[in-house]
Design an enzyme around this catalytic site. Sequence first.
Site, PDB file in Angstrom:
ATOM      1  N   THR A  25     -22.521   8.341  26.947  1.00  0.00           N
ATOM      2  CA  THR A  25     -21.312   8.874  26.502  1.00  0.00           C
ATOM      3  C   THR A  25     -21.685   7.817  24.779  1.00  0.00           C
ATOM      4  O   THR A  25     -21.284   8.224  23.552  1.00  0.00           O
ATOM      5  CB  THR A  25     -20.474   7.093  27.016  1.00  0.00           C
ATOM      6  OG1 THR A  25     -19.947   7.777  27.567  1.00  0.00           O
ATOM      7  CG2 THR A  25     -19.238   7.502  25.821  1.00  0.00           C
TER       8      THR A  25
ATOM      9  N   HIS B  93     -25.148   5.812  34.680  1.00  0.00           N
ATOM     10  CA  HIS B  93     -25.483   6.522  33.405  1.00  0.00           C
ATOM     11  C   HIS B  93     -24.705   6.682  32.192  1.00  0.00           C
ATOM     12  O   HIS B  93     -25.239   7.232  31.235  1.00  0.00           O
ATOM     13  CB  HIS B  93     -26.612   7.201  33.786  1.00  0.00           C
ATOM     14  CG  HIS B  93     -27.349   6.321  34.583  1.00  0.00           C
ATOM     15  ND1 HIS B  93     -28.918   6.566  33.950  1.00  0.00           N
ATOM     16  CD2 HIS B  93     -28.229   6.768  35.642  1.00  0.00           C
ATOM     17  CE1 HIS B  93     -29.315   5.256  34.910  1.00  0.00           C
ATOM     18  NE2 HIS B  93     -29.433   5.579  35.906  1.00  0.00           N
ATOM     19  N   ARG B  94     -23.778   7.023  32.962  1.00  0.00           N
ATOM     20  CA  ARG B  94     -22.764   7.333  31.553  1.00  0.00           C
ATOM     21  C   ARG B  94     -22.162   6.524  30.516  1.00  0.00           C
ATOM     22  O   ARG B  94     -22.668   7.118  29.088  1.00  0.00           O
ATOM     23  CB  ARG B  94     -20.981   7.190  32.636  1.00  0.00           C
ATOM     24  CG  ARG B  94     -20.107   8.391  31.950  1.00  0.00           C
ATOM     25  CD  ARG B  94     -19.132   8.328  32.590  1.00  0.00           C
ATOM     26  NE  ARG B  94     -18.999   9.610  33.577  1.00  0.00           N
ATOM     27  CZ  ARG B  94     -18.763   9.433  34.886  1.00  0.00           C
ATOM     28  NH1 ARG B  94     -17.920   8.002  35.197  1.00  0.00           N
ATOM     29  NH2 ARG B  94     -19.320  10.213  36.060  1.00  0.00           N
ATOM     30  N   ALA B  95     -22.811   5.839  30.674  1.00  0.00           N
ATOM     31  CA  ALA B  95     -22.150   4.428  29.348  1.00  0.00           C
ATOM     32  C   ALA B  95     -23.699   5.379  28.049  1.00  0.00           C
ATOM     33  O   ALA B  95     -23.372   5.720  27.369  1.00  0.00           O
ATOM     34  CB  ALA B  95     -23.185   2.753  29.381  1.00  0.00           C
TER      35      ALA B  95
END
Lengths: 677, 344
Positions: free
Chosen positions: A283, A278-280
């Site tokens: 970000t 889920h970092r995308a």
Amino acid sequence: MKHLDLFPFSAIIGQEALKLVLILNAVNPRIGGVLIRGEKGTAKSTTVRALSMLLPEIKVVTACPYSCDPDDPDNLCDQCAKNPSGLKTTVRRQKVVTLPLNATEDRVSGGIDFNRAVKEGVRTLQPGVLAEAHRGILYVDEVNLLDDHIVDIILDAAASGRNRIEREGISFAHPSDFILVGTMNPEEGDLRPQLLDRFGLSVEVASEKDPDLRILMMERREAFDQTPTDFLRQFDHENETIAGRIESAGEILRQVKLPKYLRTLITEICTENNVAGHRADLTIEQAAIAHAAWCRRVEVSAEDIQAVAGFALLHRRREAAPPPPPPEEDKKQEAPPDNEPKDKQKDQEQPEEMSDDPMDKAQQEPSEPEPGDPDDSSEQERQEQEKPRPEDIVEQIFDVGETFKVKKIISPKDRVFRRGSGRRSRTRISQKQGRYVKSTMQRKSGDVALDATLRAAAPYQIHRSYERNGLAVCLKPEDIREKIREKRIGNFLLFIVDASGSMGARGRMAASKGAIMSLLMDAYQKRDKVGMLSFRKDEAFVNLPPTSSIELAARLLKEMPVGGRTPLSAGLVKGYEIIRNYLLREPSARPIVLIITDGKSNVSLGDRKPVDEALLLASKMGADDRVQYVVVDTEENGLVRFGLAKRLANETSAAYFKIDDLKADTLMNIVKESNRQ
Amino acid sequence: MNKRPIYPFTAIVGQEKMKLALILNIINPSLSGVLIRGEKGTAKSTAVRALADILPSIDVVSGCPFQHSPLGKHDVCMECGHDTCREAVLGEKEVSVETRGINVIELPVGATEDRVVGTMDLEHALKKGEKRIEPGILAAAHRGILYVDEVNLLDDHVVDVLLDSAAMGVNTIEREGVSFSHPARFTLVGTMNPEEGELRPQLLDRFGLCVNIEGIHDPDDRVAIMERRMQFDEDPGVFCKTWEPESRKLADTIKSAITLYPEVTMARELLYEAASYCLEVGVDGHRGDIIIMKTAKTLAAYNRQREVKKDDVDAAAELVLPHRIRRQPLQDIVVDVKSMRKAG
């Protein structure tokens, strides 16, 4: 250092994407850093360093080595937390802290303060680079060359936002929340996916193609080199404008709103691109907010998201592509290993492109007894797998097939001390580099482990007070401890290649050559030594004695002919000879032997059956545990399988791979598979 | 150590390209070095060692282990233990200056990382209970020439360190409890024998110029080499003396070229020519363009012209581009740039 003249940010020509991404990070630290990938000489490092002059100012606790934020009482270092109300504050510019490649662990995370330990007998922490980088930018040039254990520390701190030190008898924690900026040249090897994911955004940089801009660049560089001060003055105003805009963007950042429907858009973009984790999403959200603030708006629009999404997805969607391939189509023999598309269709297109190369044709034609281009025929073979092939081929040269990224092949850890460099297998090392794993009382390297020495001496200080001679600590020879270090070094890889006629069938040699080429490229990145021998007809040839020149190995591989019977035993014997000689010269070396064959031996050295003889030899060779074997099976998947290579692997207690198994499970592969489902 | 006579630079027969590349680097240190590729016994090392004779001299703060220039305010290392030098330079006070020749520092292939970058002075630490930096080879090479024989055999981590400092002009030490940085701008001169394996592209790119040299085929020249070598071995002192006038002449030419360099101009179409060279042969990044321009200008200064000519650009490209042309992975280095350009 502060007096060093930096090339001004605003004077850098082009590289708009890079500049934008850096600015966005300066506006909103929560984006989580940038990874800059690109060819050499494209102002990667220059731009990052230039950014340091534009960073906004922050409020810090005066004289706190960890740059604690006085307005954030929950996140203070252990020192400041003792007295949260009585803190004085100062304002200073955000810092860009450079992490040099030669850094040792104690300086990265912090270690014992030697001066105080000796003078006052107090055990205090001397803050490291992570402390200094708190609330600033941690900049790693050539991040892909950083030692693994340093990467681990950085990852750990980046993940938790705190740096915990438990070493040399010190236990301490301080906040360490930094923007990680790294530059790398993909030619030099790739990053671990784990670290890759830590970078919020990533940009590709390439050189400018417009001659006019290139001229301007030359002129500016020369002007800067000749009279730096005047040049800086010229761009002062522009630099200030950008700095001012970054600051005001930072101020309105908290007011920027992200409408709900846009959040859905972000999620859709991420799902569409098969992003892992889920970092995308997070970000993109943060970057879009920063972009809006940078454009002086208080509401995020779809354009903001479009502007930044690419940067967040580039390294997550798949492994980011290396710099654009050369424009000349006919020079595209093998693309770098990591941008190779893995689907079947491309697989078949690749050899076609290669056969365009006039050089290769010239090489092949004289050795080709059959009418027609050998490449074409192998090409057809691949498409129509069942087409029978005449068995009377004498000699052919196949092109190098598809290359890919290979799995890790390393030799196991042991307790032998070695010298050397490279990046394949971990080993104890007798040089003064590498990770300091523990201390020993044996003295031979002169590599004194200060902390351990001091600790050893500490209990006796009371009894030694009369012999101190005014020194804080009295050390005796028996206190001295030395470091045991560990690092990765290259191995010696010996390729034993089956070049018999059976390998020529169905383009298997092309695929095998592709696999070997991939292993060679891997060997290049890991700085191994290589050797190569092939066996065909009745004997084994040493194509390449042990050398560091991978280029030579690659060239020989391209020219290696195929044809004739399979003297596997001869190949094994020859290989063993090379290894034995190599071990005589370097007894502590750990060679890895890669046998690329289908195992169908049909020429023997003695009276036994060829296959039995080969297996017997193999089991004898396998008894030497200094040598590690890897068998790469080139046998086709089909109805009739002999599994001889597998048996060979069992006899030598080798790791057994099919060509496809050799491929590393990269982020990209995982994504590809989920795509197909 | 300096008393031992060195074979004079001017007495080297042939190898004009290599000599030229070295001279250009002395005139303009921002060309960032030369890589000399060639077989054994082609006077590679002799030429580099001989440079010491013709190098111009520089002013340094006396006793400073980092060769600081007394004028260079912006490169004083703030953490340097030699307080006097920092205070004096920043406060524009009088500081004792000595003038001496540029150093040629040799980096042995077996050098360890701590010797290269510098490390904690252990003896001092244990005796006095204080930390002190023991400067490494990079400190000694600041403002000088760092010579690496067989650069392709250098240990990898040492190469990384070199790359790091060559790129930044600063050597940052973060190891063994020492945190320190000092300027380290040096001209990197490397020799290598390509048969022993290639250099990594990243390091290759750091070398400004690249020359391929081979043994001389002309029998007369070979005889001259033997004769000179024999004379030198028999009586080095006398031999050096006979060549001294020529060495001095070269040193003077270099000196005047250094003063002339800032005045050299380069016409726009020639800049365009430089850029198109790079574009046509296919070069990564922009370092190629910049170095061609600088080399062409330096060449002009060396030839005592105030303006760069087309020939200078061509000659510069031959020196700058061979190792920069984009290659396939594991492919050899191109030798002839011009033909590449035509082909492209």
